[in-house]
Design a protein around this motif. Structure first.
Motif, PDB file in Angstrom:
ATOM      1  N   GLU A 260       0.831  -1.206   0.000  1.00  0.00           N
ATOM      2  CA  GLU A 260       0.000   0.000   0.000  1.00  0.00           C
ATOM      3  C   GLU A 260       0.867   1.260   0.000  1.00  0.00           C
ATOM      4  N   THR A 261       2.075   1.153  -0.554  1.00  0.00           N
ATOM      5  CA  THR A 261       2.977   2.311  -0.576  1.00  0.00           C
ATOM      6  C   THR A 261       2.704   3.236  -1.757  1.00  0.00           C
ATOM      7  N   ARG A 262       1.741   2.879  -2.593  1.00  0.00           N
ATOM      8  CA  ARG A 262       1.332   3.703  -3.737  1.00  0.00           C
ATOM      9  C   ARG A 262       2.491   3.976  -4.689  1.00  0.00           C
ATOM     10  N   GLY A 263       3.304   2.956  -4.904  1.00  0.00           N
ATOM     11  CA  GLY A 263       4.345   3.045  -5.919  1.00  0.00           C
ATOM     12  C   GLY A 263       5.579   3.819  -5.520  1.00  0.00           C
ATOM     13  N   ALA A 264       5.707   4.190  -4.263  1.00  0.00           N
ATOM     14  CA  ALA A 264       6.889   4.936  -3.833  1.00  0.00           C
ATOM     15  C   ALA A 264       8.128   4.051  -3.906  1.00  0.00           C
ATOM     16  N   SER A 265       9.259   4.652  -4.255  1.00  0.00           N
ATOM     17  CA  SER A 265      10.511   3.920  -4.363  1.00  0.00           C
ATOM     18  C   SER A 265      11.250   3.985  -3.030  1.00  0.00           C
ATOM     19  N   ILE A 266      11.629   2.826  -2.526  1.00  0.00           N
ATOM     20  CA  ILE A 266      12.290   2.741  -1.229  1.00  0.00           C
ATOM     21  C   ILE A 266      13.795   2.616  -1.428  1.00  0.00           C
ATOM     22  N   ASP A 267      14.552   3.373  -0.646  1.00  0.00           N
ATOM     23  CA  ASP A 267      16.006   3.341  -0.707  1.00  0.00           C
ATOM     24  C   ASP A 267      16.507   1.901  -0.571  1.00  0.00           C
ATOM     25  N   PRO A 268      17.464   1.478  -1.413  1.00  0.00           N
ATOM     26  CA  PRO A 268      17.931   0.082  -1.379  1.00  0.00           C
ATOM     27  C   PRO A 268      18.442  -0.369  -0.020  1.00  0.00           C
ATOM     28  N   ALA A 269      19.172   0.493   0.682  1.00  0.00           N
ATOM     29  CA  ALA A 269      19.696   0.101   1.996  1.00  0.00           C
ATOM     30  C   ALA A 269      18.562  -0.156   2.970  1.00  0.00           C
ATOM     31  N   MET A 270      17.555   0.720   2.937  1.00  0.00           N
ATOM     32  CA  MET A 270      16.411   0.515   3.821  1.00  0.00           C
ATOM     33  C   MET A 270      15.606  -0.701   3.395  1.00  0.00           C
ATOM     34  N   GLY A 271      15.505  -0.890   2.083  1.00  0.00           N
ATOM     35  CA  GLY A 271      14.808  -2.066   1.585  1.00  0.00           C
ATOM     36  C   GLY A 271      15.452  -3.347   2.083  1.00  0.00           C
ATOM     37  N   ALA A 272      16.788  -3.370   2.117  1.00  0.00           N
ATOM     38  CA  ALA A 272      17.505  -4.555   2.606  1.00  0.00           C
ATOM     39  C   ALA A 272      17.198  -4.790   4.085  1.00  0.00           C
ATOM     40  N   HIS A 273      17.164  -3.710   4.894  1.00  0.00           N
ATOM     41  CA  HIS A 273      16.835  -3.854   6.312  1.00  0.00           C
ATOM     42  C   HIS A 273      15.416  -4.406   6.486  1.00  0.00           C
ATOM     43  N   LEU A 274      14.472  -3.831   5.755  1.00  0.00           N
ATOM     44  CA  LEU A 274      13.085  -4.273   5.884  1.00  0.00           C
ATOM     45  C   LEU A 274      12.911  -5.717   5.416  1.00  0.00           C
ATOM     46  N   PHE A 275      13.662  -6.112   4.396  1.00  0.00           N
ATOM     47  CA  PHE A 275      13.598  -7.495   3.925  1.00  0.00           C
ATOM     48  C   PHE A 275      14.121  -8.441   5.009  1.00  0.00           C
ATOM     49  N   ARG A 276      15.260  -8.106   5.629  1.00  0.00           N
ATOM     50  CA  ARG A 276      15.821  -8.967   6.672  1.00  0.00           C
ATOM     51  C   ARG A 276      14.901  -9.019   7.891  1.00  0.00           C
ATOM     52  N   ILE A 277      14.264  -7.909   8.215  1.00  0.00           N
ATOM     53  CA  ILE A 277      13.296  -7.898   9.312  1.00  0.00           C
ATOM     54  C   ILE A 277      12.150  -8.853   9.015  1.00  0.00           C
ATOM     55  N   THR A 278      11.653  -8.814   7.780  1.00  0.00           N
ATOM     56  CA  THR A 278      10.566  -9.718   7.386  1.00  0.00           C
ATOM     57  C   THR A 278      11.018 -11.167   7.479  1.00  0.00           C
ATOM     58  N   GLU A 279      12.238 -11.453   7.019  1.00  0.00           N
ATOM     59  CA  GLU A 279      12.780 -12.810   7.130  1.00  0.00           C
ATOM     60  C   GLU A 279      12.744 -13.287   8.579  1.00  0.00           C
ATOM     61  N   GLU A 280      13.220 -12.449   9.492  1.00  0.00           N
ATOM     62  CA  GLU A 280      13.285 -12.842  10.899  1.00  0.00           C
ATOM     63  C   GLU A 280      11.883 -13.034  11.471  1.00  0.00           C
ATOM     64  N   CYS A 281      10.962 -12.141  11.134  1.00  0.00           N
ATOM     65  CA  CYS A 281       9.597 -12.252  11.648  1.00  0.00           C
ATOM     66  C   CYS A 281       8.924 -13.530  11.141  1.00  0.00           C
ATOM     67  N   LEU A 282       9.090 -13.837   9.857  1.00  0.00           N
ATOM     68  CA  LEU A 282       8.487 -15.054   9.307  1.00  0.00           C
ATOM     69  C   LEU A 282       9.134 -16.297   9.910  1.00  0.00           C
ATOM     70  N   ALA A 283      10.438 -16.251  10.133  1.00  0.00           N
ATOM     71  CA  ALA A 283      11.111 -17.386  10.772  1.00  0.00           C
ATOM     72  C   ALA A 283      10.558 -17.597  12.175  1.00  0.00           C
ATOM     73  N   ASN A 284      10.286 -16.500  12.881  1.00  0.00           N
ATOM     74  CA  ASN A 284       9.723 -16.604  14.225  1.00  0.00           C
ATOM     75  C   ASN A 284       8.310 -17.184  14.180  1.00  0.00           C
ATOM     76  N   VAL A 285       7.533 -16.778  13.178  1.00  0.00           N
ATOM     77  CA  VAL A 285       6.182 -17.336  13.001  1.00  0.00           C
ATOM     78  C   VAL A 285       6.263 -18.847  12.801  1.00  0.00           C
ATOM     79  N   ALA A 286       7.180 -19.279  11.929  1.00  0.00           N
ATOM     80  CA  ALA A 286       7.312 -20.703  11.633  1.00  0.00           C
ATOM     81  C   ALA A 286       7.764 -21.491  12.858  1.00  0.00           C
ATOM     82  N   ARG A 287       8.652 -20.895  13.676  1.00  0.00           N
ATOM     83  CA  ARG A 287       9.215 -21.630  14.807  1.00  0.00           C
ATOM     84  C   ARG A 287       8.272 -21.697  16.001  1.00  0.00           C
TER      85      ARG A 287
END
Length: 384
Positions: A260-287
């Motif tokens: 729902e970001t309406r097409g906004a472009s996210i800085d690559p460094a921040m995108g990498a942080h948010l991706f890793r955060i999502t990885e950790e959260c999903l891993a926690n859900v699975a565990r």
């Protein structure tokens, strides 16, 4: 007569100045006589300790102290009167505990001074409530300890990742390359021989081509595990969709990504942080969660970009999210702070939990997209 009147006027002016400073001071000020009996105090002292002035005037200073400090105070006062000197507390700033009217203790900073008068020594104490400062100091100590533990954990993770990558290269890619080397030696010995049938050479070349394809596929998988190429090539949303599909395939937990970001472009460094955060959260859900469905939502909200990972599982207690031993969730919080944002967890009464990461848009947006009338919903694996 005029001289006496002038002296009285000067005394009144001096008293007025003293009273003005005394009452306007932000620190509590308590005055006591030679016996340790309270003779005066200011409005800040009243606010700090909770007593009305009439309740403390004429009372011993010990009513402002926890019981365990009172004997020491009495001994110090006796030593002063016995001529043993001012003692170690006069003229110094001490940190100890005060006692409010309601019986609660609180940390204070105390400075004591003494002066001689015709009726004997008088004492003054300037008292500062340092509850907030102590709280900040404790938070800093806790944060330092958490960062120390997290740093150790990250170093362990790096070593484990290096070992995993080295093993994968050796066992998967290395074996394929070794087999290719054997095939190349075989070809080198037989390709010029008139006794080798062309069909045998063709079969061996086909097998070698298959080995090359296998080695490339394994190398791509290893590289993707380290950092998915889609994150750099197509951006955060595409990377989240890719990861959600793989998460769903591995765990059989339905996973949906909503942008729902309406097409906004996210800085690559921040995108990498948010991706890793999502990885950790999903891993926690699975565990831990026992969830059947998990959603990953990315949205813009009041000047912030918000990443929310929510599931329908058993939830996560707030104490677990804040515990230094929950290193994965600690990493989520620290990544959020690195981006100038914050992380919080919400556990719903109906079941499930949401980890919500909020980051200032100015810190993570490289360009603003045009508002869209429709939200983009992506459901890996055709989940409805």
């Amino acid at each position: 007569m005029s001289d006496t009147s002038g002296v009285h006027s000067s005394l009144r002016e001096s008293e007025a100045r003293f009273r003005s400073v005394f009452e306007s001071a932000t620190d509590a000020i308590v005055l006591a006589d030679q016996h340790g009996v309270i003779t005066s105090w200011n409005r800040s002292a009243q606010t700090t300790f909770g007593y009305e002035e009439r309740e403390v005037l004429g009372k011993p200073l010990t009513i402002l102290m926890p019981p365990r400090h009172r004997a020491r105070h009495e001994d110090g006062l006796a030593r002063y009167h016995d001529g043993a000197g001012e003692g170690p507390v006069i003229g110094r700033t001490l940190e100890l505990e005060g006692l409010r009217k309601d019986g609660t203790e609180f940390p204070i900073e105390l400075s004591i001074a003494v002066w001689e008068t015709a009726s004997g020594p008088q004492f003054s104490g300037i008292i500062r409530d340092i509850t907030q400062r102590r709280s900040v100091e404790e938070e800093l100590r806790s944060s330092y300890e958490q960062l120390r533990v997290l740093s150790m954990r990250l170093e362990t993770v790096r070593e484990n990742e290096r070992g995993t990558v080295a093993h994968a290269i050796q066992e998967e890619v290395g074996q394929a390359l070794s087999a290719l080397r054997i095939d190349i030696d075989w070809l080198g010995k037989r390709i010029a021989s008139p006794h080798v049938a062309p069909e045998a050479l063709k079969q061996r070349l086909v097998a070698m081509s298959s080995l090359v394809d296998t080695a490339l596929a394994r190398a791509r998988r290893i590289s993707s595990d380290l950092r998915p190429g889609v994150l750099d090539e197509l951006g955060l949303v595409a990377a989240l969709e890719w990861h959600a599909r793989h998460f769903q395939e591995r765990t059989l937990i339905r996973c949906r990504v909503t942008d729902e970001t309406r097409g906004a472009s996210i800085d690559p460094a921040m995108g990498a942080h948010l991706f890793r955060i999502t990885e950790e959260c999903l891993a926690n859900v699975a565990r831990h969660s026992g969830a059947h469905v998990v959603e990953v939502l990315l949205r813009r909200e009041n000047g912030w970009i918000v990443l929310e990972v929510k599931d329908d599982g058993s939830g996560i207690p707030q104490r677990v999210f804040q515990s230094p031993s929950s290193l994965g969730l600690l990493g989520v919080r620290e990544r959020s702070r690195l981006m100038g944002g914050e992380a919080k967890i919400e556990t719903r009464v109906s079941g499930g939990a949401s980890v919500i990461i909020s980051v200032p848009i100015a810190a993570g947006m490289t360009s603003a997209g045009k508002p869209s009338a429709e939200e983009q919903v992506h459901e890996p694996g055709g989940i409805g």
